[in-house]
Design a protein around this motif. Structure first.
Motif, PDB file in Angstrom:
ATOM      1  N   SER A  26       2.603  -7.102   9.213  1.00 43.36           N
ATOM      2  CA  SER A  26       1.681  -6.643   8.160  1.00 43.36           C
ATOM      3  C   SER A  26       1.924  -5.180   7.777  1.00 43.36           C
ATOM      4  N   PRO A  27       1.637  -4.837   6.504  1.00 43.72           N
ATOM      5  CA  PRO A  27       1.811  -3.446   6.060  1.00 43.72           C
ATOM      6  C   PRO A  27       0.706  -2.514   6.553  1.00 43.72           C
ATOM      7  N   GLY A  28      -0.291  -3.029   7.201  1.00 43.72           N
ATOM      8  CA  GLY A  28      -1.324  -2.178   7.783  1.00 43.72           C
ATOM      9  C   GLY A  28      -2.704  -2.708   7.417  1.00 43.72           C
ATOM     10  N   PRO A  29      -3.622  -2.716   8.401  1.00 40.39           N
ATOM     11  CA  PRO A  29      -3.403  -2.387   9.795  1.00 40.39           C
ATOM     12  C   PRO A  29      -2.270  -3.233  10.376  1.00 40.39           C
ATOM     13  N   TYR A 120       1.932  15.183 -10.106  1.00 44.59           N
ATOM     14  CA  TYR A 120       2.076  13.990  -9.270  1.00 44.59           C
ATOM     15  C   TYR A 120       3.348  13.231  -9.636  1.00 44.59           C
ATOM     16  N   LEU A 121       4.187  13.013  -8.649  1.00 47.48           N
ATOM     17  CA  LEU A 121       5.372  12.165  -8.862  1.00 47.48           C
ATOM     18  C   LEU A 121       4.938  10.735  -8.531  1.00 47.48           C
ATOM     19  N   VAL A 122       4.493  10.024  -9.542  1.00 49.52           N
ATOM     20  CA  VAL A 122       3.942   8.685  -9.302  1.00 49.52           C
ATOM     21  C   VAL A 122       5.080   7.670  -9.214  1.00 49.52           C
ATOM     22  N   THR A 123       5.432   7.335  -7.990  1.00 46.97           N
ATOM     23  CA  THR A 123       6.567   6.428  -7.775  1.00 46.97           C
ATOM     24  C   THR A 123       6.110   5.037  -7.327  1.00 46.97           C
ATOM     25  N   GLY A 124       4.804   4.822  -7.286  1.00 52.03           N
ATOM     26  CA  GLY A 124       4.314   3.522  -6.842  1.00 52.03           C
ATOM     27  C   GLY A 124       2.801   3.507  -6.775  1.00 52.03           C
ATOM     28  N   THR A 125       2.281   2.474  -6.143  1.00 51.92           N
ATOM     29  CA  THR A 125       0.834   2.240  -6.186  1.00 51.92           C
ATOM     30  C   THR A 125       0.007   3.353  -5.538  1.00 51.92           C
ATOM     31  N   VAL A 179       3.649  -0.321  -0.804  1.00 51.11           N
ATOM     32  CA  VAL A 179       3.658  -1.568  -1.571  1.00 51.11           C
ATOM     33  C   VAL A 179       4.997  -1.763  -2.279  1.00 51.11           C
ATOM     34  N   ASN A 180       5.508  -0.692  -2.882  1.00 51.26           N
ATOM     35  CA  ASN A 180       6.712  -0.819  -3.716  1.00 51.26           C
ATOM     36  C   ASN A 180       8.010  -0.748  -2.920  1.00 51.26           C
ATOM     37  N   GLY A 181       7.935  -0.211  -1.700  1.00 48.76           N
ATOM     38  CA  GLY A 181       9.138  -0.151  -0.870  1.00 48.76           C
ATOM     39  C   GLY A 181      10.123   0.923  -1.298  1.00 48.76           C
ATOM     40  N   ILE A 182       9.578   2.099  -1.654  1.00 51.12           N
ATOM     41  CA  ILE A 182      10.436   3.223  -2.062  1.00 51.12           C
ATOM     42  C   ILE A 182      10.176   4.392  -1.113  1.00 51.12           C
ATOM     43  N   GLU A 183      11.253   4.953  -0.595  1.00 49.90           N
ATOM     44  CA  GLU A 183      11.090   5.972   0.450  1.00 49.90           C
ATOM     45  C   GLU A 183      11.894   7.236   0.143  1.00 49.90           C
ATOM     46  N   ARG A 360       2.476 -11.659   3.569  1.00 51.00           N
ATOM     47  CA  ARG A 360       1.805 -11.660   2.273  1.00 51.00           C
ATOM     48  C   ARG A 360       0.411 -11.095   2.467  1.00 51.00           C
ATOM     49  N   THR A 361       0.124 -10.010   1.772  1.00 51.03           N
ATOM     50  CA  THR A 361      -1.214  -9.447   1.870  1.00 51.03           C
ATOM     51  C   THR A 361      -1.789  -9.443   0.474  1.00 51.03           C
ATOM     52  N   MET A 362      -3.072  -9.624   0.403  1.00 53.26           N
ATOM     53  CA  MET A 362      -3.713  -9.663  -0.911  1.00 53.26           C
ATOM     54  C   MET A 362      -3.952  -8.230  -1.380  1.00 53.26           C
ATOM     55  N   THR A 363      -2.864  -7.528  -1.690  1.00 54.49           N
ATOM     56  CA  THR A 363      -3.020  -6.147  -2.119  1.00 54.49           C
ATOM     57  C   THR A 363      -3.834  -6.092  -3.421  1.00 54.49           C
ATOM     58  N   PRO A 364      -4.662  -5.062  -3.578  1.00 53.23           N
ATOM     59  CA  PRO A 364      -5.471  -4.989  -4.798  1.00 53.23           C
ATOM     60  C   PRO A 364      -4.660  -4.564  -6.015  1.00 53.23           C
TER      61      PRO A 364
END
Ligand code: PMP
Length: 409
Positions: A26-29, A120-125, A179-183, A360-364
């Motif tokens: 899981s992506p967290g917790p 803000y460098l908005v690169t994802g959620t 969420v987006n998988g960018i690092e 799979r998480t029900m991300t908002p």
């Protein structure tokens, strides 16, 4: 495959095989290392516990010598483990990462003190959410609007060459978009250097990569991380802030978000999240025992290599982010087949039958906003071992073979 056609939502944990451990990607917790859970269990229930008086660590006063010892240990260990220089203060707050989305503009952009902006460098959620929160109280802008994610390194460089940056009080980025998988990392897309920052401060949301890799603190002014990934359970947060940024000028900030107040009270202005900090103390001890941050960084790279090697050569599974400079070693979104629900559901069923959860998480968040179809996602935090990662690869390969056999490929 027909026997795998159950719906993927609605599993309860009681449905899993009892004789094998569930692996939770899981992506967290997220999954907590087993030795840490064992120690918690022993501390709380064993007769030889360090709390032999029938009192558990979550019943003790935050002003007691016992808790002071836990907090001191935690502060010392995090400082040593993450090699945090002395000119930073370490603050433990409640309200998770979201609390800091508000605290950052409130502490750094008081209109009575300065007229500069937050960039803000908005690169994802998550950076998007931080940006939207900050917009409520402060002059901020999103210099990354309409970004094509595959071009991030290029555009990022351009943005930092824009003269508008001279008006920035701070540049905000999320070093790992969960969420987006960018690092952002040193062998890929790096943090801006001091030269590129041109006097702006660098503020970094490290919620999902903190405690997984070495940090160059020279470039950083404020870093924060929620606790639900590599620091145990949800609800708390650590903020690491250059002491020179702390001052008592900002009086109109809600106390619970006021960094200076938390610094002056050793994170004890209100009752700290005692149980969180107790668990963090045990987790840090464990990280140090298994070899410290250098070892964890190596392990983390190895785990992501294992996954990407498989996804990159598979004909059934594909990573969402292909650009090797920016793709995350920690949260890896991927597509099964053409991404439709049927094959996704069959794959999740197969994982479920093999005691694997959390993909799979029900991300908002709406994936469409980021030009994505809903992927599955594997998260490789410190609680996931190399062996468990290899087990997942076996599941990917087995499933792919089953699909190939069924389709007679
Ligand atoms: N930032 C990032 C990168 C995150 O992944 C999360 C939580 N998933 C948050 C911030 C928010 O943390 P919290 O839910 O503890 O407020």
């Amino acid at each position: 495959m027909k026997n795998l056609s159950k719906q993927f939502s609605g599993y309860t944990l009681s449905q899993f095989k009892k004789n094998a451990k569930i692996i939770n990607f899981s992506p967290g917790p997220s999954q907590i290392p087993t030795p840490v859970l064992e120690e918690i269990k022993n501390n709380i229930f064993s007769q030889e516990s360090i709390y032999p008086y029938g009192i558990t660590p979550f019943e003790i006063s935050h002003r007691s010598p016992e808790f002071s010892k836990i907090l001191d240990n935690t502060n010392n260990n995090i400082k040593n483990f993450m090699k945090i220089p002395d000119d930073f203060s370490i603050l433990w707050t409640q309200g998770g990462g979201h609390g800091q989305f508000s605290a950052i503009p409130l502490n750094l952009l008081d209109p009575n003190i300065n007229s500069k902006k937050g960039n803000y460098l908005v690169t994802g959620t998550w950076s998007d959410r931080a940006f939207k929160e900050a917009s409520k109280f402060a002059k901020v802008y999103n210099s990354y609007e309409n970004i094509n994610k595959e071009l991030i390194p290029l555009q990022y460089k351009d943005i930092l060459e824009d003269p508008a940056i001279n008006d920035d009080e701070y540049i905000y980025l999320c070093s790992n978009e969960t969420v987006n998988g960018i690092e952002f990392r040193k062998d890929g897309l790096q943090y801006p250097s001091r030269e590129q920052l041109k006097g702006a401060k660098l503020v970094v949301d490290m919620s999902s990569d903190f405690c997984m890799k070495n940090i160059d603190w020279n470039n950083i002014d404020v870093a924060f991380a929620c606790t639900s990934k590599n620091l145990g359970i949800a609800g708390a947060n650590v903020t690491i802030i250059r002491k020179e940024l702390l001052n008592d000028k900002n009086k109109n900030i809600p106390s619970i978000l006021n960094w200076n107040l938390y610094h002056n009270t050793n994170s004890g202005y209100n009752t700290p999240a005692i149980f969180n900090i107790y668990i963090i103390d045990i987790i840090l001890k464990y990280y140090i025992e298994i070899g410290g941050i250098d070892e964890i960084e190596k392990m983390s790279k190895k785990k992501s290599e294992i996954i990407y090697n498989t996804l990159d050569k598979s004909r059934l599974f594909s990573p969402v982010v292909n650009n090797k400079k920016i793709r995350s070693n920690i949260n890896i979104p991927f597509i099964v087949g053409n991404g439709d629900n049927e094959i996704k559901s069959q794959f999740l069923d197969y994982c479920h039958q093999n005691n694997i959860v959390g993909l799979r998480t029900m991300t908002p968040f709406k994936y469409e906003d980021f030009n994505m179809v809903e992927p599955l996602r594997i998260s490789l935090y410190n609680g996931i071992s190399v062996e468990e990662t290899e087990k997942f690869v076996q599941i990917l390969n087995n499933f792919e073979n089953m699909v190939n056999n069924e389709l007679h490929l």
